[in-house]
Design a protein around this motif. Structure first.
Motif, PDB file in Angstrom:
ATOM      1  N   GLU A 137       0.823  -1.206   0.000  1.00  0.00           N
ATOM      2  CA  GLU A 137       0.000   0.000   0.000  1.00  0.00           C
ATOM      3  C   GLU A 137       0.860   1.261   0.000  1.00  0.00           C
ATOM      4  N   VAL A 138       1.977   1.230   0.727  1.00  0.00           N
ATOM      5  CA  VAL A 138       2.902   2.362   0.686  1.00  0.00           C
ATOM      6  C   VAL A 138       3.445   2.529  -0.732  1.00  0.00           C
ATOM      7  N   ALA A 139       3.728   1.413  -1.411  1.00  0.00           N
ATOM      8  CA  ALA A 139       4.225   1.475  -2.783  1.00  0.00           C
ATOM      9  C   ALA A 139       3.197   2.102  -3.716  1.00  0.00           C
ATOM     10  N   SER A 140       1.922   1.823  -3.473  1.00  0.00           N
ATOM     11  CA  SER A 140       0.866   2.410  -4.293  1.00  0.00           C
ATOM     12  C   SER A 140       0.815   3.924  -4.106  1.00  0.00           C
ATOM     13  N   VAL A 141       0.889   4.373  -2.859  1.00  0.00           N
ATOM     14  CA  VAL A 141       0.890   5.814  -2.589  1.00  0.00           C
ATOM     15  C   VAL A 141       2.175   6.451  -3.129  1.00  0.00           C
ATOM     16  N   GLY A 142       3.298   5.750  -2.973  1.00  0.00           N
ATOM     17  CA  GLY A 142       4.565   6.258  -3.492  1.00  0.00           C
ATOM     18  C   GLY A 142       4.545   6.430  -4.994  1.00  0.00           C
ATOM     19  N   ARG A 143       3.878   5.514  -5.691  1.00  0.00           N
ATOM     20  CA  ARG A 143       3.752   5.628  -7.144  1.00  0.00           C
ATOM     21  C   ARG A 143       3.000   6.910  -7.520  1.00  0.00           C
ATOM     22  N   SER A 144       1.943   7.213  -6.767  1.00  0.00           N
ATOM     23  CA  SER A 144       1.181   8.438  -7.044  1.00  0.00           C
ATOM     24  C   SER A 144       2.025   9.684  -6.796  1.00  0.00           C
ATOM     25  N   LEU A 145       2.755   9.689  -5.684  1.00  0.00           N
ATOM     26  CA  LEU A 145       3.629  10.822  -5.393  1.00  0.00           C
ATOM     27  C   LEU A 145       4.702  10.983  -6.468  1.00  0.00           C
ATOM     28  N   GLY A 146       5.321   9.865  -6.856  1.00  0.00           N
ATOM     29  CA  GLY A 146       6.355   9.913  -7.883  1.00  0.00           C
ATOM     30  C   GLY A 146       5.824  10.400  -9.212  1.00  0.00           C
ATOM     31  N   ARG A 147       4.616   9.971  -9.548  1.00  0.00           N
ATOM     32  CA  ARG A 147       3.996  10.388 -10.801  1.00  0.00           C
ATOM     33  C   ARG A 147       3.729  11.893 -10.800  1.00  0.00           C
ATOM     34  N   GLU A 148       3.106  12.384  -9.727  1.00  0.00           N
ATOM     35  CA  GLU A 148       2.750  13.800  -9.681  1.00  0.00           C
ATOM     36  C   GLU A 148       3.979  14.696  -9.652  1.00  0.00           C
ATOM     37  N   VAL A 149       4.963  14.338  -8.826  1.00  0.00           N
ATOM     38  CA  VAL A 149       6.186  15.146  -8.752  1.00  0.00           C
ATOM     39  C   VAL A 149       6.956  15.063 -10.059  1.00  0.00           C
ATOM     40  N   GLY A 150       7.043  13.858 -10.624  1.00  0.00           N
ATOM     41  CA  GLY A 150       7.783  13.684 -11.863  1.00  0.00           C
ATOM     42  C   GLY A 150       7.242  14.522 -13.002  1.00  0.00           C
ATOM     43  N   TYR A 155      11.015  21.828 -16.480  1.00  0.00           N
ATOM     44  CA  TYR A 155      12.277  21.820 -17.226  1.00  0.00           C
ATOM     45  C   TYR A 155      12.053  21.177 -18.594  1.00  0.00           C
ATOM     46  N   LYS A 156      11.257  21.837 -19.410  1.00  0.00           N
ATOM     47  CA  LYS A 156      10.848  21.281 -20.711  1.00  0.00           C
ATOM     48  C   LYS A 156      12.013  21.110 -21.678  1.00  0.00           C
ATOM     49  N   ASP A 157      13.075  21.878 -21.487  1.00  0.00           N
ATOM     50  CA  ASP A 157      14.213  21.828 -22.421  1.00  0.00           C
ATOM     51  C   ASP A 157      15.343  20.935 -21.924  1.00  0.00           C
ATOM     52  N   ALA A 158      15.063  20.095 -20.940  1.00  0.00           N
ATOM     53  CA  ALA A 158      16.131  19.306 -20.308  1.00  0.00           C
ATOM     54  C   ALA A 158      16.572  18.111 -21.146  1.00  0.00           C
ATOM     55  N   GLY A 159      15.882  17.765 -22.202  1.00  0.00           N
ATOM     56  CA  GLY A 159      16.298  16.642 -23.030  1.00  0.00           C
ATOM     57  C   GLY A 159      15.329  15.473 -22.951  1.00  0.00           C
ATOM     58  N   THR A 160      15.400  14.607 -23.946  1.00  0.00           N
ATOM     59  CA  THR A 160      14.451  13.498 -24.049  1.00  0.00           C
ATOM     60  C   THR A 160      14.575  12.511 -22.890  1.00  0.00           C
ATOM     61  N   ALA A 161      15.809  12.109 -22.556  1.00  0.00           N
ATOM     62  CA  ALA A 161      16.009  11.133 -21.487  1.00  0.00           C
ATOM     63  C   ALA A 161      15.476  11.680 -20.158  1.00  0.00           C
ATOM     64  N   PHE A 162      15.739  12.954 -19.891  1.00  0.00           N
ATOM     65  CA  PHE A 162      15.254  13.620 -18.679  1.00  0.00           C
ATOM     66  C   PHE A 162      13.733  13.593 -18.639  1.00  0.00           C
ATOM     67  N   GLN A 163      13.101  13.984 -19.733  1.00  0.00           N
ATOM     68  CA  GLN A 163      11.646  14.021 -19.811  1.00  0.00           C
ATOM     69  C   GLN A 163      11.039  12.632 -19.620  1.00  0.00           C
ATOM     70  N   GLU A 164      11.616  11.642 -20.243  1.00  0.00           N
ATOM     71  CA  GLU A 164      11.076  10.283 -20.127  1.00  0.00           C
ATOM     72  C   GLU A 164      11.210   9.749 -18.705  1.00  0.00           C
ATOM     73  N   PHE A 165      12.357  10.030 -18.079  1.00  0.00           N
ATOM     74  CA  PHE A 165      12.526   9.521 -16.715  1.00  0.00           C
ATOM     75  C   PHE A 165      11.510  10.156 -15.776  1.00  0.00           C
ATOM     76  N   TYR A 166      11.423  11.476 -15.779  1.00  0.00           N
ATOM     77  CA  TYR A 166      10.562  12.124 -14.796  1.00  0.00           C
ATOM     78  C   TYR A 166       9.074  11.946 -15.100  1.00  0.00           C
ATOM     79  N   ARG A 167       8.707  11.840 -16.357  1.00  0.00           N
ATOM     80  CA  ARG A 167       7.293  11.629 -16.672  1.00  0.00           C
ATOM     81  C   ARG A 167       6.847  10.188 -16.419  1.00  0.00           C
TER      82      ARG A 167
END
Length: 466
Positions: free
Chosen positions: A73-86, A93-105
């Motif tokens: 259950e903590v992992a489920s909540v953590g996934r939501s936090l990671g998604r929203e923050v990412g 930072y839209k100009d940070a590059g493709t790899a950056f965008q893919e990781f954080y999104r």
């Protein structure tokens, strides 16, 4: 110019145990971070959490959370936090590059979820009393046994046992090879591993709130894993705190892993208490509904109370409160993470995200904490299982560590044969630290039931089947 960590270097597909020239995983579907999640969830250490106490004794007629269900259950909540923050970082930072965008999104959510899965993997049987039992055993040693330890262990090594910490033990389990020839333990990415280390410091420099550093509140790695954490810190560009030997600023993702756990246990422990008849629906409403009084939109106070009235089953009402409160906290803590981005990257944020909530919310949280402490964590069966666990783990440590310290005794050889092969016991005083760690590894990895069963057998309480 003040040093600061960089979002672009805080993630890496490099794994513990990798050779320097190892090529990163090129698979864009089952990525390195998804593999981390899979390796944890399929591991025996994670599976054993199903028979480790969360709060209430196991098993019982009413199914309550154990360490495994809590971690999921903590992992489920953590996934939501990671998604929203990412997504917010990627948008900023839209100009940070493709790899950056893919990781954080797309990938940060998986990293936080994997870290949350393993955040309790180092906890011994019987909840926090298991940690206390290990600490007490080594702190209470005296006479010849104490002298042996003081003569053969460094101050930090001795403190690893006297201040045994489940967080440090989780890092050890995930990175240590034990008795296997392949190095790196579970071979997780540096990113996931760094995301679980809440207190990145050694035992001798930790447990010191006077420093004012959140990193030193407890400890995050044992003496045996210093080099492992140092390599991770260097790879990801984590900041080392001046004036200390091995104290680092938290990896920013740790705040999200910690937040997911902080959110879950505050509401889920009370949900279990309600199912067991320890607390009432009315009390849970009294504690959690005030959080919505200043909210607007779909989760305003009027809407929440109206929906509650439409639900018939009391358990379903509590589940509804749990769901909307978790959603509220995810939104609040996501906003706080981004608001304090500069301090987090500079390694200067010395509070958890939950502690950054406005005063009105902190007052409400304090009411939850006080009620839980008085009526849940001091509930008689909870205290009874903690006391029992304290005695069982203490007795096991006395037997097996006694065998390590006095291998010449007839009983010692027989006891040491009971220790699993993955925790080797070597001859010679120079291996004392490793041998004591093997004993602690063996005992801390036990389930509640296995520890009880072994205790009964070696103390002669239960000799059936012989």
């Amino acid at each position: 110019m003040q040093q600061t960590m960089q979002w672009a270097t805080l993630y890496s597909a490099k794994r513990s145990g990798d050779a320097r020239d190892k090529v990163d995983n090129p698979d864009r579907l089952r990525t390195s971070f998804l593999r981390d999640y899979d390796r944890i969830i399929f591991s025996s250490a994670f599976r054993r959490l199903q028979n480790k106490t969360q709060v209430f004794p196991l098993p019982g007629p009413v199914f309550v959370h154990n360490r495994l269900t809590h971690s999921l259950e903590v992992a489920s909540v953590g996934r939501s936090l990671g998604r929203e923050v990412g997504v917010k970082i990627a948008d900023k930072y839209k100009d940070a590059g493709t790899a950056f965008q893919e990781f954080y999104r797309y990938e940060l959510a998986t990293v936080i979820s994997a870290a949350c899965l393993s955040h309790d993997i180092g906890n011994p049987p019987f909840g926090h009393s298991g940690e206390d039992a290990i600490r007490a055993y080594f702190s209470d040693l005296e006479g010849e046994q104490l002298k042996i330890l003081e003569d053969n262990l460094s101050a930090n090594q001795l403190q690893d046992f006297r201040k045994f910490e489940g967080n440090s033990n989780a890092f050890r389990i995930l990175t240590h090879s034990f008795n296997e020839p392949i190095s790196g333990g579970y071979n997780l990415t540096h990113t996931t591993l760094a995301s679980i280390v809440k207190y990145p410091c050694t035992s001798v420099e930790g447990f010191n709130k006077k420093t004012g550093l959140i990193s030193c509140k407890k400890s995050g790695f044992f003496d045996s894993e210093i080099a492992t954490y140092t390599a991770i810190a260097e790879n990801l560009g984590l900041l080392k705190k001046g004036g200390y030997d091995y104290v680092y600023a938290r990896h920013p993702y740790v705040y999200l892993t910690e937040a997911a756990d902080d959110i879950c246990y505050r509401i889920i422990d009370l949900e279990d208490a309600h199912r067991l008849g320890i607390t009432s629906l009315e009390k849970i409403q009294e504690l959690f509904l005030p959080f919505f009084k200043e909210e607007s939109g779909y989760n305003n106070y009027e809407t929440v109370t109206r929906k509650l009235q439409e639900i018939n089953d009391p358990n379903q009402k509590v589940q509804y409160i749990r769901a909307i409160w978790i959603g509220l906290m995810v939104n609040k803590l996501t906003a706080l993470f981004m608001e304090h981005e500069t301090a987090i990257l500079a390694g200067n944020l010395q509070e958890s995200l939950m502690d950054l909530l406005p005063p009105a919310y902190l007052d409400l949280l304090e009411a939850v904490n006080q009620y839980s402490y008085k009526h849940v964590y001091n509930y008689k069966p909870v205290v009874q299982i903690e006391i029992a666990g304290f005695h069982i783990i203490g007795a096991l440590l006395k037997e097996f560590n006694g065998a390590v310290l006095r291998p010449d005794k007839a009983k010692s050889g027989k006891l040491l044969k009971l220790i699993s092969q993955q925790f080797p016991i070597k001859k010679g005083a120079e291996h004392l630290y490793e041998n004591l760690q093997s004993v602690v590894d063996y005992i801390s990895g036990m389930t509640d039931l296995y520890a009880i069963d072994l205790y009964r057998k070696i103390t002669g309480i239960n000799v059936t089947g012989l």
